[in-house]
Scaffold this motif. Structure first.
Motif, short mmCIF file in Angstrom:
data_model
loop_
_atom_site.label_atom_id
_atom_site.label_comp_id
_atom_site.label_asym_id
_atom_site.label_seq_id
_atom_site.Cartn_x
_atom_site.Cartn_y
_atom_site.Cartn_z
N GLY A 149 0.82 -1.21 0.00
CA GLY A 149 0.00 0.00 0.00
C GLY A 149 0.85 1.26 0.00
O GLY A 149 2.06 1.23 -0.22
N SER A 150 0.17 2.35 0.28
CA SER A 150 0.86 3.65 0.23
C SER A 150 1.73 3.84 1.47
O SER A 150 1.53 3.21 2.50
CB SER A 150 -0.16 4.77 0.12
N PHE A 151 2.69 4.76 1.35
CA PHE A 151 3.58 5.05 2.46
C PHE A 151 2.89 5.99 3.43
O PHE A 151 2.06 6.81 3.05
CB PHE A 151 4.88 5.66 1.94
N GLY A 152 3.27 5.90 4.65
CA GLY A 152 2.70 6.77 5.66
C GLY A 152 3.73 7.04 6.75
O GLY A 152 4.92 6.80 6.58
N ALA A 153 3.22 7.49 7.85
CA ALA A 153 4.10 7.78 8.98
C ALA A 153 4.56 6.48 9.63
O ALA A 153 3.96 5.41 9.43
CB ALA A 153 3.37 8.65 10.00
N ALA A 154 5.61 6.58 10.41
CA ALA A 154 6.11 5.40 11.12
C ALA A 154 5.05 4.90 12.10
O ALA A 154 4.39 5.70 12.76
CB ALA A 154 7.39 5.75 11.85
N PRO A 155 4.87 3.60 12.19
CA PRO A 155 3.81 3.06 13.06
C PRO A 155 4.22 3.06 14.53
O PRO A 155 4.32 2.01 15.16
CB PRO A 155 3.60 1.65 12.52
N ILE A 156 4.44 4.24 15.07
CA ILE A 156 4.78 4.39 16.49
C ILE A 156 3.60 5.10 17.15
O ILE A 156 3.15 6.15 16.68
CB ILE A 156 6.09 5.19 16.67
N VAL A 157 3.11 4.56 18.24
CA VAL A 157 1.94 5.10 18.91
C VAL A 157 2.25 6.51 19.44
O VAL A 157 3.27 6.75 20.08
CB VAL A 157 1.50 4.18 20.06
N GLY A 158 1.35 7.45 19.17
CA GLY A 158 1.46 8.80 19.69
C GLY A 158 2.09 9.79 18.73
O GLY A 158 2.03 10.99 18.98
N GLN A 159 2.72 9.33 17.66
CA GLN A 159 3.36 10.27 16.75
C GLN A 159 2.45 10.68 15.60
O GLN A 159 2.63 11.75 15.03
CB GLN A 159 4.65 9.68 16.18
#
Length: 169
Positions: free
Chosen positions: A50-60
């Motif tokens: 799929g498409s790129f997104g933000a890093a999967p870190i909670v709260g960011q």
């Protein structure tokens, strides 16, 4: 979501070349084909992520803006598996080279396989019930005729063929 057509074409070419190399009988080409198929599979997983997104870190970032970490884990697992199998194939290639330095790493055909391959296919003659009744299924059918000739039930069966061999001795 749109996939880059160039990466799809590269993936298809890598699969095609990898399968072609794996169908060859030399171990080196088998290894190269396996590596190509492994890399093409990694590219397939990457394209399907799929498409790129933000890093999967909670709260960011918000969950909708994050990229999915599962395809990344699949790619890492596929890389490790490809590396392990490639190391095993390299060990096989090296071992076969050490055992037969004067020959290539070509896998030869077994003599029994060649004999089976050169024999004719199943016969097309029709087999009747009478033919089946006339043909004994095993050598035990021939030995049953001589069971009555024995004096003791534990005495071994002696066929006429065995009698002539004993007389020759």
């Amino acid at each position: 979501m749109t996939m880059p057509l160039v990466l799809v074409a590269v993936m298809v070419v890598m699969y095609a070349c990898g399968v072609y190399l794996m169908l060859d009988r030399t171990l080196t080409r088998l290894l190269l084909g396996f590596l190509l198929v492994g890399n093409a599979t990694n590219l397939l997983i990457f394209l399907m992520s799929g498409s790129f997104g933000a890093a999967p870190i909670v709260g960011q970032a918000e969950p909708e803006e994050m990229s999915d970490p599962l395809p990344q884990a699949f790619i890492l697992t596929a890389i490790v598996i490809t590396f392990g199998v490639a190391a095993f194939l390299l060990a096989l290639i090296y071992r076969s080279w050490r055992l037969a330095r004067d020959r290539d790493d070509w896998v030869t055909d077994d003599e029994a396989d060649l004999e089976i391959a050169t024999t004719e296919a199943l016969t097309t003659d029709e087999v009747t019930d009478e033919d089946l009744e006339e043909t004994p299924e095993s050598s035990d059918d021939h030995d049953e005729e001589h069971l009555e000739d024995r004096e003791h039930p534990l005495e071994p069966v002696v066929t006429p063929e065995h009698e002539t061999k004993e007389e020759e001795r």
